[in-house]
Design an enzyme around this catalytic site. Structure first.
Site, PDB file in Angstrom:
ATOM      1  N   HIS A  25      -7.806  -8.971  -1.110  1.00  0.00           N
ATOM      2  CA  HIS A  25      -7.774 -10.280  -1.773  1.00  0.00           C
ATOM      3  C   HIS A  25      -6.772 -11.189  -1.065  1.00  0.00           C
ATOM      4  O   HIS A  25      -5.625 -10.791  -0.816  1.00  0.00           O
ATOM      5  CB  HIS A  25      -7.405 -10.089  -3.243  1.00  0.00           C
ATOM      6  CG  HIS A  25      -7.152 -11.382  -3.955  1.00  0.00           C
ATOM      7  ND1 HIS A  25      -8.059 -12.420  -3.963  1.00  0.00           N
ATOM      8  CD2 HIS A  25      -6.073 -11.812  -4.668  1.00  0.00           C
ATOM      9  CE1 HIS A  25      -7.559 -13.424  -4.650  1.00  0.00           C
ATOM     10  NE2 HIS A  25      -6.353 -13.093  -5.081  1.00  0.00           N
ATOM     11  N   CYS A  81      -8.711 -12.889 -10.102  1.00  0.00           N
ATOM     12  CA  CYS A  81      -8.857 -12.537  -8.678  1.00  0.00           C
ATOM     13  C   CYS A  81      -9.542 -11.190  -8.469  1.00  0.00           C
ATOM     14  O   CYS A  81      -9.911 -10.845  -7.349  1.00  0.00           O
ATOM     15  CB  CYS A  81      -7.500 -12.551  -7.999  1.00  0.00           C
ATOM     16  SG  CYS A  81      -6.791 -14.201  -8.026  1.00  0.00           S
ATOM     17  N   ASN A 124      -6.306 -19.222  -1.497  1.00  0.00           N
ATOM     18  CA  ASN A 124      -6.756 -18.236  -2.485  1.00  0.00           C
ATOM     19  C   ASN A 124      -7.909 -18.842  -3.290  1.00  0.00           C
ATOM     20  O   ASN A 124      -7.686 -19.743  -4.101  1.00  0.00           O
ATOM     21  CB  ASN A 124      -5.577 -17.880  -3.391  1.00  0.00           C
ATOM     22  CG  ASN A 124      -5.925 -16.845  -4.446  1.00  0.00           C
ATOM     23  OD1 ASN A 124      -7.095 -16.494  -4.623  1.00  0.00           O
ATOM     24  ND2 ASN A 124      -4.919 -16.370  -5.156  1.00  0.00           N
TER      25      ASN A 124
HETATM   26  O1  UT7 Z   1      -4.228 -14.304  -6.663  1.00  0.00           O
HETATM   27  C1  UT7 Z   1      -3.713 -13.935  -7.901  1.00  0.00           C
HETATM   28  C2  UT7 Z   1      -2.417 -13.323  -7.788  1.00  0.00           C
HETATM   29  N1  UT7 Z   1      -1.438 -14.258  -7.287  1.00  0.00           N
HETATM   30  C3  UT7 Z   1      -0.627 -13.852  -6.345  1.00  0.00           C
HETATM   31  O2  UT7 Z   1      -0.744 -12.772  -5.844  1.00  0.00           O
HETATM   32  C4  UT7 Z   1       0.493 -14.789  -5.963  1.00  0.00           C
HETATM   33  C5  UT7 Z   1       1.783 -14.037  -5.955  1.00  0.00           C
HETATM   34  N2  UT7 Z   1       2.953 -14.851  -5.700  1.00  0.00           N
HETATM   35  C6  UT7 Z   1       3.174 -15.448  -4.515  1.00  0.00           C
HETATM   36  O3  UT7 Z   1       2.355 -15.434  -3.632  1.00  0.00           O
HETATM   37  C7  UT7 Z   1       4.533 -16.063  -4.290  1.00  0.00           C
HETATM   38  O4  UT7 Z   1       5.378 -15.692  -5.344  1.00  0.00           O
HETATM   39  C8  UT7 Z   1       4.500 -17.616  -4.167  1.00  0.00           C
HETATM   40  C9  UT7 Z   1       3.847 -18.025  -2.873  1.00  0.00           C
HETATM   41  C10 UT7 Z   1       3.784 -18.231  -5.352  1.00  0.00           C
HETATM   42  C11 UT7 Z   1       5.939 -18.125  -4.138  1.00  0.00           C
HETATM   43  O5  UT7 Z   1       6.649 -17.528  -3.056  1.00  0.00           O
HETATM   44  P1  UT7 Z   1       8.074 -16.829  -3.306  1.00  0.00           P
HETATM   45  O6  UT7 Z   1       8.512 -16.340  -1.999  1.00  0.00           O
HETATM   46  O7  UT7 Z   1       7.896 -15.818  -4.418  1.00  0.00           O
HETATM   47  O8  UT7 Z   1       8.952 -18.035  -3.746  1.00  0.00           O
HETATM   48  P2  UT7 Z   1       9.828 -18.190  -5.059  1.00  0.00           P
HETATM   49  O9  UT7 Z   1       8.967 -18.540  -6.220  1.00  0.00           O
HETATM   50  O10 UT7 Z   1      10.733 -17.001  -5.164  1.00  0.00           O
HETATM   51  O11 UT7 Z   1      10.697 -19.433  -4.682  1.00  0.00           O
HETATM   52  C12 UT7 Z   1      11.687 -19.381  -3.629  1.00  0.00           C
HETATM   53  C13 UT7 Z   1      12.260 -20.759  -3.430  1.00  0.00           C
HETATM   54  C14 UT7 Z   1      12.737 -21.400  -4.729  1.00  0.00           C
HETATM   55  O12 UT7 Z   1      13.867 -22.179  -4.441  1.00  0.00           O
HETATM   56  P3  UT7 Z   1      15.327 -21.628  -4.736  1.00  0.00           P
HETATM   57  O13 UT7 Z   1      15.374 -21.337  -6.201  1.00  0.00           O
HETATM   58  O14 UT7 Z   1      15.478 -20.398  -3.887  1.00  0.00           O
HETATM   59  O15 UT7 Z   1      16.209 -22.771  -4.304  1.00  0.00           O
HETATM   60  C15 UT7 Z   1      11.592 -22.300  -5.121  1.00  0.00           C
HETATM   61  O16 UT7 Z   1      12.006 -23.363  -5.923  1.00  0.00           O
HETATM   62  O17 UT7 Z   1      11.275 -21.641  -2.917  1.00  0.00           O
HETATM   63  C16 UT7 Z   1      11.092 -22.768  -3.792  1.00  0.00           C
HETATM   64  N3  UT7 Z   1       9.682 -23.125  -3.792  1.00  0.00           N
HETATM   65  C17 UT7 Z   1       9.133 -23.948  -2.873  1.00  0.00           C
HETATM   66  N4  UT7 Z   1       9.660 -24.611  -1.844  1.00  0.00           N
HETATM   67  C18 UT7 Z   1       8.822 -25.373  -1.101  1.00  0.00           C
HETATM   68  C19 UT7 Z   1       8.707 -22.702  -4.641  1.00  0.00           C
HETATM   69  N5  UT7 Z   1       7.526 -23.235  -4.295  1.00  0.00           N
HETATM   70  C20 UT7 Z   1       7.758 -24.023  -3.212  1.00  0.00           C
HETATM   71  C21 UT7 Z   1       6.951 -24.824  -2.391  1.00  0.00           C
HETATM   72  N6  UT7 Z   1       7.519 -25.463  -1.367  1.00  0.00           N
HETATM   73  N7  UT7 Z   1       5.625 -24.955  -2.614  1.00  0.00           N
END
Ligand code: UT7
Length: 329
Positions: free
Chosen positions: A256, A116, A286
């Site tokens: 970004h 990125c 993204n």
């Molecule tokens: O561009 C290169 C660099 N990349 C980035 O900057 C991306 C950085 N990361 C992110 O943007 C975020 O971490 C994500 C968007 C990928 C994920 O969001 P988050 O708020 O960090 O979610 P999480 O991984 O902490 O997951 C929270 C909950 C989990 O459920 P529990 O364990 O709380 O029950 C996940 O299983 O949300 C669940 N979850 C989803 N639910 C519905 C994870 N992905 C999804 C989904 N839809 N797509």
């Protein structure tokens, strides 16, 4: 003679026509429009579905657009750099292929892979050939066809990424406009949190790597999120400080487009109101190397000559950085 700076003098962009909406994704994986919108800001992404078309084909549209806007021919390009992690082929470079397709007979060309941060790394690299006086016209492309390496059964990654990108022309400026300062960083110890496990020399493709779905993007989102927020805000505030820029001085933050929450945090740390932070993540998701040039493409009409712009990014590697430039068009 006054100092030469590298200024952006034309912009082009391209996104494929086909859209993949949050509602479409609800049918593929266990997710919801509400979750994706509130956690990332994304509503839809563009996907290059045309068979036989690749990253270079998207870039050709953007480079031809900027050449036309600037009123110059492809044979006037001295150097073309393409930032991408989804090259048409492992080798030769996608930049070589773009030059062939547009007829840039006098250019030399190469790719930069910094995930990125690729566009920022390429902008920094290309600007040095202008500042040194070696070249007069350098094209920087940032393009990715992320759909080629995304697993549409993995809800951790498939909701985020899309295809597209843009290109800018760099030319010498003698009025102090263009790129003023930069901070570029990398830390390879972060590689295990965002990467493609197989396909390289460490783990060449086998039936086993395919069965294990190791040719797709793997991301530990939470960890990447933590590093992205801290580091993007850190370099952006650093670049303001060392150039004596207050929040009032900064006209635009182009960040970004990985996650709306990361962008908002960076803007908050810089003290910027949302009006100064254009976003198109809702429409494209993204696009990796493509997000920053797509911001130039979408919002250039709002920029005025002399505007102070801060670019900021964070991505796989880890790689991150910030560039401060004065708009020259
Ligand atoms: O561009 C290169 C660099 N990349 C980035 O900057 C991306 C950085 N990361 C992110 O943007 C975020 O971490 C994500 C968007 C990928 C994920 O969001 P988050 O708020 O960090 O979610 P999480 O991984 O902490 O997951 C929270 C909950 C989990 O459920 P529990 O364990 O709380 O029950 C996940 O299983 O949300 C669940 N979850 C989803 N639910 C519905 C994870 N992905 C999804 C989904 N839809 N797509």
């Amino acid at each position: 003679m006054s100092k030469i700076t590298a200024a952006i003098t034309a912009v082009g962009g391209y996104v494929p026509d086909d859209k993949l909406t949050n509602l479409d994704l609800e049918k593929l994986v266990d997710t919801s429009d509400e979750w994706i919108t509130s956690r990332t800001g994304i509503k839809e992404r563009r996907i290059l579905k045309v068979p036989g078309k690749a990253t270079s084909d998207m870039a050709v549209f953007a480079v031809n657009e900027l050449l036309q806007k600037r009123g110059i021919g492809a044979d006037e390009i001295d150097l073309l750099i393409c930032a991408t992690i989804t090259p048409d082929l492992i080798f030769p470079a996608t930049a070589n292929i773009i030059c062939d397709k547009i007829g840039a007979k006098n250019a030399w060309s190469y790719d930069i892979a910094a995930a990125c941060s690729g566009f920022l790394y390429a902008l920094e690299t290309g600007s040095k050939f202008i500042e040194s006086g070696k070249h007069k016209k350098v094209v920087i492309c940032g393009f990715d066809k992320m759909s080629a390496i995304i697993d549409y059964t993995d809800r951790n990654t498939c909701i985020i990424f899309g295809d597209g990108g843009g290109a800018v022309l760099l030319e010498p400026n003698y009025e102090g406009l263009g790129i003023i300062d930069s901070i570029l960083k990398s830390d390879g110890s972060g590689r295990e949190f965002l990467y493609q496990k197989a396909g390289g020399s460490l783990k060449p493709p086998t039936h086993e790597t395919i069965d294990a779905r190791e040719h797709y993007v793997y991301q530990e989102g939470k960890t990447v999120f933590k590093f992205a927020t801290t580091n993007m805000a850190d370099v952006s505030t650093q670049i303001m400080k060392r150039n004596n820029l207050t929040a009032e001085d900064v006209d635009w933050l182009l960040a970004h487009q990985a996650n709306m929450r990361i962008i908002n945090y960076t803007a908050e740390m810089m003290g910027l109101p949302t009006e100064k932070v254009p976003m198109n993540i809702q429409r494209y998701g993204n696009t990796t190397s493509g997000t920053l040039p797509l911001l130039f493409w979408d919002f250039e009409k709002q920029f005025k000559k002399g505007d102070d712009i801060v670019l900021a990014t964070f991505g796989g590697g880890f790689t991150w950085g910030s560039i401060y430039l004065k708009w020259a068009i």
